[in-house]
Design a protein around this motif. Structure first.
Motif, short mmCIF file in Angstrom:
data_model
loop_
_atom_site.label_atom_id
_atom_site.label_comp_id
_atom_site.label_asym_id
_atom_site.label_seq_id
_atom_site.Cartn_x
_atom_site.Cartn_y
_atom_site.Cartn_z
N MET A 93 36.60 40.84 46.66
CA MET A 93 37.77 40.70 45.78
C MET A 93 37.34 40.39 44.34
O MET A 93 37.92 40.92 43.40
CB MET A 93 38.72 39.63 46.31
N ASN A 94 36.32 39.56 44.19
CA ASN A 94 35.80 39.28 42.84
C ASN A 94 35.31 40.56 42.17
O ASN A 94 35.59 40.80 41.00
CB ASN A 94 34.68 38.25 42.88
N GLN A 95 34.57 41.36 42.92
CA GLN A 95 34.02 42.60 42.37
C GLN A 95 35.15 43.57 42.01
O GLN A 95 35.13 44.18 40.94
CB GLN A 95 33.05 43.26 43.36
N LYS A 116 36.85 42.39 38.88
CA LYS A 116 36.01 42.63 37.71
C LYS A 116 36.11 44.10 37.30
O LYS A 116 36.22 44.42 36.12
CB LYS A 116 34.56 42.26 38.00
N CYS A 117 36.07 44.98 38.28
CA CYS A 117 36.19 46.42 38.00
C CYS A 117 37.55 46.72 37.36
O CYS A 117 37.62 47.47 36.39
CB CYS A 117 36.04 47.23 39.29
N PHE A 118 38.61 46.14 37.90
CA PHE A 118 39.93 46.35 37.33
C PHE A 118 39.97 45.90 35.87
O PHE A 118 40.61 46.54 35.03
CB PHE A 118 41.01 45.61 38.12
N GLY A 119 39.30 44.81 35.58
CA GLY A 119 39.26 44.32 34.21
C GLY A 119 38.56 45.29 33.28
O GLY A 119 39.04 45.59 32.19
N VAL A 120 37.42 45.81 33.71
CA VAL A 120 36.67 46.76 32.90
C VAL A 120 37.48 48.05 32.71
O VAL A 120 37.51 48.62 31.63
CB VAL A 120 35.30 47.08 33.57
N PHE A 149 49.50 41.36 47.91
CA PHE A 149 48.38 41.88 48.68
C PHE A 149 47.20 40.93 48.62
O PHE A 149 46.58 40.60 49.63
CB PHE A 149 47.95 43.27 48.17
N ARG A 150 46.88 40.49 47.42
CA ARG A 150 45.74 39.60 47.20
C ARG A 150 45.90 38.32 48.03
O ARG A 150 44.96 37.87 48.69
CB ARG A 150 45.65 39.29 45.71
N LYS A 151 47.08 37.77 48.00
CA LYS A 151 47.36 36.54 48.77
C LYS A 151 47.21 36.80 50.27
O LYS A 151 46.57 36.02 50.98
CB LYS A 151 48.76 36.03 48.45
N ALA A 152 47.79 37.88 50.76
CA ALA A 152 47.71 38.21 52.18
C ALA A 152 46.25 38.50 52.59
O ALA A 152 45.81 38.11 53.68
CB ALA A 152 48.60 39.41 52.50
N PHE A 153 45.52 39.19 51.72
CA PHE A 153 44.12 39.50 51.98
C PHE A 153 43.31 38.21 52.16
O PHE A 153 42.53 38.06 53.10
CB PHE A 153 43.55 40.34 50.84
N PHE A 154 43.51 37.26 51.24
CA PHE A 154 42.79 36.00 51.33
C PHE A 154 43.20 35.20 52.56
O PHE A 154 42.36 34.58 53.21
CB PHE A 154 42.96 35.16 50.06
#
Length: 164
Positions: free
Chosen positions: A49-51, A54-58, A100-105
């Motif tokens: 998720m961090n990666q 980071k990709c989304f930010g770039v 999604f992010r919350k459910a994923f975690f």
């Protein structure tokens, strides 16, 4: 030659980037995002998720595209989980990125795992480790205790209290 260069630059300036490539899975993977099949180690989910973020930010990825890109990376067990989650929701409104992010975690990086790592951090002592080994373990586990060691002074005090 100078006239040719001006014409070439002018024509290149008129080319619009292809949004499919700008926000496509190929670009996401080129930036380092990898498929995720589910894992026995919840820390892997956090790394993924961090990666991805980071990709989304770039990429400066718009919110409405993040979900489809991230879920494309899900394979096997993780993809089955996602399909089941979507199926349970039925025809309700579309899932947003934060949901999604919350459910994923919740599924792959559960609170119980983070609490266990935080407890290990709180109980960490140098023991038989060298100072370098202790420092590495301290640094690795400290990410699970960011709410406890909020500033540099507290980090130093905590580190020193674990030394022999």
């Amino acid at each position: 030659m100078d006239k040719f260069t001006q014409i070439l630059q002018a024509s290149l300036g008129n080319i619009q980037p292809d949004p499919e490539k700008k926000y496509g899975i190929e670009r996401l993977k080129a930036l380092g995002a990898t498929n995720f099949e589910g894992t026995k180690d919840p820390a892997d989910a956090k790394v993924l998720m961090n990666q991805v973020e980071k990709c989304f930010g770039v990429m400066r990825c718009p919110e409405n595209i993040k979900l489809s890109l991230a879920t494309f990376l899900l394979q096997k067990q993780a993809e089955d989980w996602w399909k089941l989650l979507k199926n349970r929701r039925g025809d309700q409104e579309e899932v947003c990125w934060e949901e999604f992010r919350k459910a994923f975690f919740e599924r792959f990086y559960p609170r119980s795992f983070r609490d266990m790592k935080q407890d290990k951090f709180l109980q960490l002592m140098q023991g038989n480790m060298t100072v370098a080994e202790y420092k590495l373990k301290y640094t690795t586990l400290s990410k699970y205790a960011l709410n406890i060691i909020v500033d540099e002074k507290e980090r130093c005090r905590s580190f020193e209290s674990g030394l022999r």
